[in-house]
Design a protein around this motif. Structure first.
Motif, PDB file in Angstrom:
ATOM      1  N   TYR A 354       0.841  -1.198   0.000  1.00 26.64           N
ATOM      2  CA  TYR A 354       0.000   0.000   0.000  1.00 26.64           C
ATOM      3  C   TYR A 354       0.874   1.246   0.000  1.00 26.64           C
ATOM      4  N   LEU A 355       0.739   2.054  -1.054  1.00 33.78           N
ATOM      5  CA  LEU A 355       1.459   3.311  -1.166  1.00 33.78           C
ATOM      6  C   LEU A 355       0.605   4.404  -0.544  1.00 33.78           C
ATOM      7  N   GLU A 356       1.034   4.882   0.605  1.00 37.57           N
ATOM      8  CA  GLU A 356       0.246   5.815   1.408  1.00 37.57           C
ATOM      9  C   GLU A 356       0.775   7.237   1.226  1.00 37.57           C
ATOM     10  N   GLY A 357      -0.132   8.183   1.028  1.00 39.73           N
ATOM     11  CA  GLY A 357       0.268   9.578   0.897  1.00 39.73           C
ATOM     12  C   GLY A 357      -0.922  10.491   1.119  1.00 39.73           C
ATOM     13  N   SER A 358      -0.664  11.720   1.513  1.00 36.14           N
ATOM     14  CA  SER A 358      -1.744  12.667   1.750  1.00 36.14           C
ATOM     15  C   SER A 358      -2.362  13.110   0.432  1.00 36.14           C
ATOM     16  N   GLN A 359      -3.611  13.580   0.504  1.00 43.24           N
ATOM     17  CA  GLN A 359      -4.291  14.029  -0.710  1.00 43.24           C
ATOM     18  C   GLN A 359      -3.598  15.249  -1.310  1.00 43.24           C
ATOM     19  N   ASN A 360      -3.089  16.145  -0.485  1.00 41.66           N
ATOM     20  CA  ASN A 360      -2.408  17.336  -1.002  1.00 41.66           C
ATOM     21  C   ASN A 360      -1.141  16.956  -1.764  1.00 41.66           C
ATOM     22  N   LEU A 361      -0.367  16.028  -1.201  1.00 45.23           N
ATOM     23  CA  LEU A 361       0.870  15.598  -1.855  1.00 45.23           C
ATOM     24  C   LEU A 361       0.578  14.952  -3.205  1.00 45.23           C
ATOM     25  N   ILE A 362      -0.405  14.045  -3.231  1.00 49.04           N
ATOM     26  CA  ILE A 362      -0.684  13.311  -4.466  1.00 49.04           C
ATOM     27  C   ILE A 362      -1.328  14.221  -5.503  1.00 49.04           C
ATOM     28  N   ALA A 363      -2.167  15.163  -5.076  1.00 44.70           N
ATOM     29  CA  ALA A 363      -2.761  16.116  -6.016  1.00 44.70           C
ATOM     30  C   ALA A 363      -1.681  16.949  -6.692  1.00 44.70           C
ATOM     31  N   ARG A 365       1.396  16.024  -7.253  1.00 47.51           N
ATOM     32  CA  ARG A 365       2.083  15.156  -8.209  1.00 47.51           C
ATOM     33  C   ARG A 365       1.268  14.984  -9.490  1.00 47.51           C
ATOM     34  N   MET A 366      -0.037  14.834  -9.336  1.00 45.20           N
ATOM     35  CA  MET A 366      -0.882  14.630 -10.507  1.00 45.20           C
ATOM     36  C   MET A 366      -0.899  15.854 -11.413  1.00 45.20           C
ATOM     37  N   ARG A 367      -0.792  17.017 -10.824  1.00 47.74           N
ATOM     38  CA  ARG A 367      -0.786  18.236 -11.645  1.00 47.74           C
ATOM     39  C   ARG A 367       0.449  18.310 -12.537  1.00 47.74           C
ATOM     40  N   HIS A 368       1.510  17.609 -12.157  1.00 50.10           N
ATOM     41  CA  HIS A 368       2.736  17.631 -12.945  1.00 50.10           C
ATOM     42  C   HIS A 368       2.907  16.379 -13.797  1.00 50.10           C
ATOM     43  N   ARG A 369       1.895  15.481 -13.785  1.00 44.18           N
ATOM     44  CA  ARG A 369       1.997  14.238 -14.546  1.00 44.18           C
ATOM     45  C   ARG A 369       1.305  14.396 -15.878  1.00 44.18           C
ATOM     46  N   LYS A 370       1.940  13.903 -16.939  1.00 42.40           N
ATOM     47  CA  LYS A 370       1.376  14.037 -18.289  1.00 42.40           C
ATOM     48  C   LYS A 370       1.111  12.656 -18.884  1.00 42.40           C
ATOM     49  N   GLY A 371       0.122  12.622 -19.800  1.00 47.81           N
ATOM     50  CA  GLY A 371      -0.131  11.396 -20.560  1.00 47.81           C
ATOM     51  C   GLY A 371      -0.922  10.332 -19.836  1.00 47.81           C
ATOM     52  N   HIS A 372      -1.632  10.702 -18.766  1.00 47.83           N
ATOM     53  CA  HIS A 372      -2.454   9.715 -18.053  1.00 47.83           C
ATOM     54  C   HIS A 372      -3.907  10.119 -18.169  1.00 47.83           C
ATOM     55  N   PHE A 373      -4.795   9.110 -18.237  1.00 43.76           N
ATOM     56  CA  PHE A 373      -6.204   9.399 -18.511  1.00 43.76           C
ATOM     57  C   PHE A 373      -6.999   9.832 -17.287  1.00 43.76           C
ATOM     58  N   MET A 374      -6.415   9.741 -16.088  1.00 40.98           N
ATOM     59  CA  MET A 374      -7.155  10.080 -14.871  1.00 40.98           C
ATOM     60  C   MET A 374      -7.031  11.573 -14.558  1.00 40.98           C
ATOM     61  N   PRO A 375      -8.085  12.363 -14.728  1.00 41.56           N
ATOM     62  CA  PRO A 375      -8.013  13.791 -14.398  1.00 41.56           C
ATOM     63  C   PRO A 375      -7.827  13.993 -12.899  1.00 41.56           C
TER      64      PRO A 375
END
Length: 422
Positions: A354-363, A365-375
C-alpha cells in the motif's frame, strides 16, 4: 487435480456477511455479459442475503432477465412448506424480482426423492446443453453454500453414500443426518464444483470447531466441495476469532499488488521493483476495457459494476501466474477491501503493498503528470472510496513521500526479500 486454496474473508457479524455476499454475487454476475446461473443454498445462513437482494440498492444492480436461479439441495416437502428451501428464497426476493421462468426449483411433488433428483438432473442438463460437465465450461457462475455442524454441504452428509456419487448431477437422499430429519434432494459434489466461484457463508460460534477441521483439510464434504476455480469463505467474528487468522506470510510471495490512489506512483514503484527482482510487471490499467478508459477520460468515476470485470481479469492473470509458478507485480488501485478480496483473498503468496500519501501531496504530483487518462478532479472520489488495508490483510504500507529508490528499498526490507534471492 489439487483443490485451490480458499480466500478467507472475515466479517464483523451476520449483517456484514450478507452485504459482503451480496457484493460478491453481484460482482460475479457483472463479469458475465450473457446468461447467468446462480445456485442458491438453504438453511438459515443466507436469509439476510436474500432479503438484501430484494432491496432497491441491490435490485437495481442485477440484470434479472439474464439471471437463472437454481438450488443446491431441497427438503422433500411440499412447496410452500416452511422447510422448503426454494420457498424461503422465493418469499425473500425471487418472486418480487426474478422472472418466473428464471426460477428453477427442485420438483418435490414427485413420488420419491430419487424421482425428483432425476427430473432436476434433466432440467440442469437441458439448461447446460450437454449431459457431461466440461471443466472448461462451468455449469454455474456462482454456487452459494453453508457448512453444517458435521461438515456437510447441501444435503451431502459425511459417511453417507450420496457424498461419493461422481456419475450423477443430482441424487435423492432418503435420510438426513441433521434436523429437520426429512428426506432430501441434493446436487452432487461434481455438479456443485462446476462453478466459476464458490461462496461459503459460515456464521456463529457453533461453526468454529467444524471450520477448523475443514480448513485443516479433513476429508469432509465441505472440504471436498471446494471449487478448483475460486472459493471464498465468508466467516464472521464469532465463527473465527481474529487471532485465528494471524499468520506469518511467506518470505517470497508469488505476486505483489501495488495499491493506492491515482498519482501515488504505483506504476513507477512496480516497474522499479520488477527490475530489481527480475519479476514481470503489469499495469492494472491495461486490463480496463475501453469503456472504462473512455469513462475516466471524460472525468466520470467508475461504478462497482464497471470495476468487477476489470478486477476479475486481473485476478485471473494472478491465478494463471500462481499456477505456472511465475512471479508477477501488478499495479492496481484496489481501493476497497472487497476489491482486494477478489485479487488476493487470503492467499499467503499474494501480498498487498500500500502506497500511502496525503491528498495534497498526491494532487500536486498529478498536476505535474502528463499522458495519463485520470483527471486530477477525480482524486476526491478516489480518497472517498479508499479503504486502507487492515492488519488482517498483512499489507506492506510505505509512505510515498520519499525518492523512488528509497521506497523500493523499504518495500524489499519489509518483505524480507534480498536481491540475490529473486
Amino acid at each position: 487435480m489439487a483443490t485451490a486454496s480458499p480466500a478467507l474473508v472475515r466479517v464483523a457479524d451476520k449483517a456484514a456477511m450478507a452485504q459482503a455476499a451480496a457484493d460478491r454475487l453481484i460482482a460475479q454476475i457483472a463479469v458475465n455479459p450473457g446468461r447467468i446461473a446462480i445456485c442458491l443454498t438453504g438453511g438459515s445462513s443466507p436469509k439476510q442475503l436474500y432479503e438484501l437482494l430484494a432491496t432497491d440498492a441491490c435490485r437495481a444492480r442485477i440484470p434479472w432477465a439474464r439471471v437463472h436461479w437454481f438450488i443446491g439441495d431441497e427438503r422433500f416437502v411440499a412447496p410452500g412448506d416452511p422447510l422448503h428451501n426454494m420457498t424461503v428464497a422465493r418469499h425473500a426476493f425471487l418472486d418480487a424480482c426474478a422472472p418466473p421462468a428464471n426460477i428453477h426449483p427442485i420438483p418435490t411433488d414427485t413420488a420419491a426423492p430419487e424421482a425428483a433428483a432425476r427430473a432436476y438432473e434433466r432440467e440442469l442438463m437441458a439448461f447446460y446443453g450437454a449431459d457431461k460437465l466440461d471443466p472448461a465450461r462451468p455449469l454455474f457462475d456462482l454456487v452459494l453454500l453453508g457448512i453444517g455442524p458435521d461438515g456437510h454441504v447441501a444435503s451431502l452428509f459425511p459417511g453417507f453414500p450420496a457424498v461419493d456419487v461422481s456419475d450423477r448431477w443430482v441424487v435423492g437422499v432418503d435420510k438426513a443426518n441433521v434436523t429437520p430429519f426429512v428426506p432430501r434432494v441434493s446436487l452432487t459434489l461434481p455438479a456443485l464444483g462446476s462453478c466459476r466461484t464458490m461462496l461459503f457463508e459460515v456464521a456463529g460460534p457453533d461453526k468454529r470447531a467444524i471450520l477448523t477441521r475443514v480448513l485443516a483439510g479433513e476429508n469432509l464434504p465441505a472440504h471436498r466441495a471446494r471449487s478448483n476455480h475460486h472459493t471464498i469463505l465468508l466467516i464472521d467474528a464469532a465463527a473465527w476469532p481474529e487471532t485465528s487468522l494471524d499468520r506469518s506470510p511467506p518470505e517470497l510471495p508469488q505476486a505483489l499488488i501495488i495499491m493506492g490512489v491515482a498519482g501515488s506512483g504505483k506504476s513507477t514503484i512496480g516497474e522499479t521493483l520488477a527490475q530489481r527482482l527480475g519479476w514481470r510487471f503489469e499495469d492494472g490499467d491495461s486490463f480496463h476495457p475501453p469503456a472504462n478508459v473512455a469513462k475516466m477520460s471524460a472525468g466520470h468515476p467508475l461504478t462497482d459494476e464497471d470495476r468487477w470485470p476489470w478486477l476479475q481479469a486481473i485476478a485471473d492473470e494472478i491465478a494463471r501466474c500462481r499456477a505456472n509458478g511465475e512471479r508477477i507485480i501488478i499495479a492496481c488501485s484496489a481501493l476497497k477491501k472487497v476489491y482486494r478480496d477478489i485479487l488476493a483473498g487470503n492467499r499467503d503468496d499474494v501480498r498487498i503493498v500500500y502506497l500511502e500519501g496525503s491528498q495534497n501531496l498526491i494532487a500536486d504530483r498529478m498536476r505535474h503528470r502528463k499522458g495519463h487518462f485520470m483527471p486530477t478532479g477525480l482524486l476526491d472520489s478516489q480518497f472517498a472510496t479508499l479503504e486502507p488495508p487492515g492488519g488482517d490483510e498483512h499489507p506492506v504500507t510505505v509512505s510515498v513521500d520519499a525518492p523512488v529508490e528509497t521506497i523500493v528499498d523499504g518495500i524489499l526490507q519489509r518483505l524480507r526479500i534480498g536481491q540475490g534471492r529473486a
